[in-house]
Design a protein around this motif. Structure first.
Motif, PDB file in Angstrom:
ATOM      1  N   VAL A  41       0.857  -1.180   0.000  1.00  0.00           N
ATOM      2  CA  VAL A  41       0.000   0.000   0.000  1.00  0.00           C
ATOM      3  C   VAL A  41       0.887   1.222   0.000  1.00  0.00           C
ATOM      4  CG1 VAL A  41      -1.704   1.323   1.289  1.00  0.00           C
ATOM      5  CG2 VAL A  41      -1.855  -1.147   1.249  1.00  0.00           C
ATOM      6  N   ALA A  42       0.658   2.108  -0.995  1.00  0.00           N
ATOM      7  CA  ALA A  42       1.436   3.341  -1.027  1.00  0.00           C
ATOM      8  C   ALA A  42       0.464   4.501  -1.028  1.00  0.00           C
ATOM      9  CB  ALA A  42       2.300   3.382  -2.276  1.00  0.00           C
ATOM     10  N   ILE A  43       0.471   5.307   0.028  1.00  0.00           N
ATOM     11  CA  ILE A  43      -0.530   6.373   0.098  1.00  0.00           C
ATOM     12  C   ILE A  43      -0.073   7.491   1.006  1.00  0.00           C
ATOM     13  CG2 ILE A  43      -1.758   5.187   1.973  1.00  0.00           C
ATOM     14  CD1 ILE A  43      -4.325   6.402   0.883  1.00  0.00           C
ATOM     15  N   THR A  44      -0.314   8.680   0.558  1.00  0.00           N
ATOM     16  CA  THR A  44      -0.196   9.854   1.413  1.00  0.00           C
ATOM     17  C   THR A  44      -1.506  10.599   1.311  1.00  0.00           C
ATOM     18  OG1 THR A  44       2.159  10.066   1.067  1.00  0.00           O
ATOM     19  CG2 THR A  44       1.002  12.036   1.820  1.00  0.00           C
ATOM     20  N   ILE A  45      -2.130  10.897   2.416  1.00  0.00           N
ATOM     21  CA  ILE A  45      -3.370  11.645   2.403  1.00  0.00           C
ATOM     22  C   ILE A  45      -3.031  13.110   2.619  1.00  0.00           C
ATOM     23  CG2 ILE A  45      -5.607  11.998   3.518  1.00  0.00           C
ATOM     24  CD1 ILE A  45      -5.334   9.378   2.024  1.00  0.00           C
ATOM     25  N   ALA A  46      -3.437  13.937   1.646  1.00  0.00           N
ATOM     26  CA  ALA A  46      -3.160  15.364   1.737  1.00  0.00           C
ATOM     27  C   ALA A  46      -4.468  16.108   1.896  1.00  0.00           C
ATOM     28  CB  ALA A  46      -2.453  15.838   0.472  1.00  0.00           C
ATOM     29  N   ASN A  63     -15.777   2.606  -3.811  1.00  0.00           N
ATOM     30  CA  ASN A  63     -15.223   1.276  -3.605  1.00  0.00           C
ATOM     31  C   ASN A  63     -14.526   0.888  -4.901  1.00  0.00           C
ATOM     32  OD1 ASN A  63     -14.615  -1.332  -2.873  1.00  0.00           O
ATOM     33  ND2 ASN A  63     -16.725  -2.067  -2.905  1.00  0.00           N
ATOM     34  N   ALA A  64     -13.182   0.882  -4.909  1.00  0.00           N
ATOM     35  CA  ALA A  64     -12.407   0.619  -6.120  1.00  0.00           C
ATOM     36  C   ALA A  64     -11.653  -0.688  -5.967  1.00  0.00           C
ATOM     37  CB  ALA A  64     -11.433   1.765  -6.386  1.00  0.00           C
ATOM     38  N   ASN A  65     -11.870  -1.615  -6.920  1.00  0.00           N
ATOM     39  CA  ASN A  65     -11.223  -2.924  -6.879  1.00  0.00           C
ATOM     40  C   ASN A  65     -10.440  -3.170  -8.158  1.00  0.00           C
ATOM     41  OD1 ASN A  65     -13.727  -3.185  -5.050  1.00  0.00           O
ATOM     42  ND2 ASN A  65     -12.553  -5.016  -4.540  1.00  0.00           N
ATOM     43  N   GLY A  66      -9.153  -3.490  -7.998  1.00  0.00           N
ATOM     44  CA  GLY A  66      -8.333  -3.830  -9.146  1.00  0.00           C
ATOM     45  C   GLY A  66      -8.377  -5.317  -9.449  1.00  0.00           C
ATOM     46  N   GLY A  67      -8.072  -5.664 -10.703  1.00  0.00           N
ATOM     47  CA  GLY A  67      -7.974  -7.068 -11.088  1.00  0.00           C
ATOM     48  C   GLY A  67      -6.608  -7.632 -10.758  1.00  0.00           C
ATOM     49  N   HIS A  68      -6.311  -8.823 -11.234  1.00  0.00           N
ATOM     50  CA  HIS A  68      -5.022  -9.462 -10.967  1.00  0.00           C
ATOM     51  C   HIS A  68      -3.868  -8.517 -11.293  1.00  0.00           C
ATOM     52  CE1 HIS A  68      -6.919 -13.030  -9.849  1.00  0.00           C
ATOM     53  NE2 HIS A  68      -6.609 -13.842 -10.842  1.00  0.00           N
ATOM     54  N   TYR A  69      -2.895  -8.449 -10.377  1.00  0.00           N
ATOM     55  CA  TYR A  69      -1.654  -7.692 -10.557  1.00  0.00           C
ATOM     56  C   TYR A  69      -1.873  -6.183 -10.666  1.00  0.00           C
ATOM     57  CZ  TYR A  69      -0.642 -12.475 -12.006  1.00  0.00           C
ATOM     58  OH  TYR A  69      -0.571 -13.845 -12.053  1.00  0.00           O
ATOM     59  N   PRO A 102      -4.213  -9.546  -6.512  1.00  0.00           N
ATOM     60  CA  PRO A 102      -2.948 -10.160  -6.114  1.00  0.00           C
ATOM     61  C   PRO A 102      -1.754  -9.394  -6.682  1.00  0.00           C
ATOM     62  CG  PRO A 102      -4.503 -11.847  -6.806  1.00  0.00           C
ATOM     63  CD  PRO A 102      -5.139 -10.519  -7.134  1.00  0.00           C
ATOM     64  N   SER A 103      -0.799  -9.025  -5.835  1.00  0.00           N
ATOM     65  CA  SER A 103       0.425  -8.293  -6.203  1.00  0.00           C
ATOM     66  C   SER A 103       0.162  -6.840  -6.570  1.00  0.00           C
ATOM     67  CB  SER A 103       1.165  -8.983  -7.363  1.00  0.00           C
ATOM     68  OG  SER A 103       1.548 -10.294  -6.997  1.00  0.00           O
ATOM     69  N   GLY A 104      -1.031  -6.327  -6.288  1.00  0.00           N
ATOM     70  CA  GLY A 104      -1.340  -4.926  -6.557  1.00  0.00           C
ATOM     71  C   GLY A 104      -1.574  -4.169  -5.265  1.00  0.00           C
ATOM     72  N   ALA A 105      -1.235  -2.895  -5.246  1.00  0.00           N
ATOM     73  CA  ALA A 105      -1.447  -2.061  -4.061  1.00  0.00           C
ATOM     74  C   ALA A 105      -2.921  -1.704  -3.906  1.00  0.00           C
ATOM     75  CB  ALA A 105      -0.627  -0.783  -4.179  1.00  0.00           C
ATOM     76  N   GLY A 106      -3.312  -1.318  -2.704  1.00  0.00           N
ATOM     77  CA  GLY A 106      -4.636  -0.727  -2.539  1.00  0.00           C
ATOM     78  C   GLY A 106      -4.691   0.568  -3.322  1.00  0.00           C
ATOM     79  N   ILE A 107      -3.747   1.460  -3.032  1.00  0.00           N
ATOM     80  CA  ILE A 107      -3.559   2.692  -3.797  1.00  0.00           C
ATOM     81  C   ILE A 107      -2.071   2.778  -4.132  1.00  0.00           C
ATOM     82  CG2 ILE A 107      -3.748   5.209  -3.828  1.00  0.00           C
ATOM     83  CD1 ILE A 107      -5.994   4.992  -1.801  1.00  0.00           C
ATOM     84  N   GLY A 108      -1.741   2.812  -5.410  1.00  0.00           N
ATOM     85  CA  GLY A 108      -0.346   2.841  -5.818  1.00  0.00           C
ATOM     86  C   GLY A 108      -0.112   2.112  -7.116  1.00  0.00           C
ATOM     87  N   GLY A 109       0.927   1.263  -7.152  1.00  0.00           N
ATOM     88  CA  GLY A 109       1.331   0.614  -8.391  1.00  0.00           C
ATOM     89  C   GLY A 109       0.795  -0.796  -8.545  1.00  0.00           C
ATOM     90  N   GLY A 110       0.874  -1.276  -9.804  1.00  0.00           N
ATOM     91  CA  GLY A 110       0.560  -2.650 -10.094  1.00  0.00           C
ATOM     92  C   GLY A 110       1.741  -3.546  -9.778  1.00  0.00           C
ATOM     93  N   GLN A 111       1.745  -4.744 -10.309  1.00  0.00           N
ATOM     94  CA  GLN A 111       2.741  -5.753  -9.983  1.00  0.00           C
ATOM     95  C   GLN A 111       4.176  -5.238 -10.154  1.00  0.00           C
ATOM     96  OE1 GLN A 111       2.962  -9.071 -12.704  1.00  0.00           O
ATOM     97  NE2 GLN A 111       3.510 -10.497 -11.073  1.00  0.00           N
ATOM     98  N   THR A 159      -9.052  -1.679  -2.995  1.00  0.00           N
ATOM     99  CA  THR A 159      -8.536  -3.020  -2.825  1.00  0.00           C
ATOM    100  C   THR A 159      -7.816  -3.465  -4.080  1.00  0.00           C
ATOM    101  OG1 THR A 159     -10.404  -3.550  -1.377  1.00  0.00           O
ATOM    102  CG2 THR A 159      -9.123  -5.402  -2.226  1.00  0.00           C
ATOM    103  N   GLY A 160      -6.541  -3.769  -3.961  1.00  0.00           N
ATOM    104  CA  GLY A 160      -5.778  -4.263  -5.103  1.00  0.00           C
ATOM    105  C   GLY A 160      -5.964  -5.756  -5.282  1.00  0.00           C
TER     106      GLY A 160
END
Length: 223
Positions: free
Chosen positions: A13-18, A173-179, A207-216, A204-205
């Motif tokens: 998880v990579a996040i900064t709340i501003a 509610n944001a959900n990413g797929g694989h990676y 598998p291998s994905g961040a909640g908020i941030g980058g993919g695999q 929610t990322g």
């Protein structure tokens, strides 16, 4: 910064709340593995919708068709048109339609009760902001869900040139797929230039994905 630590930011998880003098305060942030929850009291705006045009079976859109937006092949495309304040209202949940923001758009997009569920459809992204000179303030109104298929982020933004700002009093509610990340990069995509000012957000990322941030295996940049 240690390389492994940077990768952890992207893959976990990579996040900064501003919060820049927002008219309301961020009340709670919960980070659990690949899941991020940002909670705040919600209140739906009562914006007039009489002048909105139906786009397909699942959306109503403000602005002028073919100038500010188009709808074709189940894709609602927000164009770099005249209107820089677009509202998209969901009619009901869709498992077929998606939203794409064209390069060059710079303005505010309000999503109101938009529910897109493309789970299980590889390479189908619920809400994609194209790379380039694109700056989007995403205003949350009501309850919104963006679930993408494999290899795509729920709300995809990997733009190093443009910015994504998430604001409002609604939920997302944001959900990413694989990676892929919940918000940010799809597979091998780095989440870039994302700022959260408000809203009740659960990202929610896959598998291998961040909640908020980058993919695999990708690093997050300016989150």
């Amino acid at each position: 910064m240690n390389k492994n630590f940077r990768k952890w930011l992207a893959c976990s998880v990579a996040i900064t709340i501003a919060v820049y003098n927002a008219p309301y305060s961020v009340e709670a942030l919960e980070v659990i593995g690949e899941n991020v929850q940002l909670e705040e009291s919600t209140e739906q705006d009562q914006t007039d919708t009489e002048n909105m045009t139906q786009a397909g079976d699942f959306f109503k859109v403000s602005g002028t068709e073919n100038t500010d937006w188009t709808f074709s092949d189940n894709i609602l495309t927000i164009k770099a048109g005249v209107n820089k304040d677009i509202t998209i209202e969901g009619i009901q949940e869709t498992t077929t339609d998606r939203i794409v923001v064209e390069v060059g758009f710079s303005g505010t997009i309000t999503i109101r009760n938009v529910k897109i569920n493309l789970s299980g459809k590889d390479y189908y992204c619920a809400f994609k902001i194209k790379n380039g000179d694109t700056n989007v303030t995403l205003n949350l109104d009501g309850d919104n869900t963006l679930k993408s298929g494999g290899f795509c982020a729920g709300l995809e933004h990997t733009n190093k040139k443009g910015k994504l700002i998430i604001n409002g009093k609604g939920t997302l509610n944001a959900n990413g797929g694989h990676y892929s990340a919940g918000i940010g990069g799809g597979q091998k995509g780095a989440g870039s230039n994302i700022t959260i000012l408000g809203g009740a957000i659960k990202a929610t990322g896959g598998p291998s994905g961040a909640g908020i941030g980058g993919g695999q295996n990708m690093e997050a940049e300016v989150i």
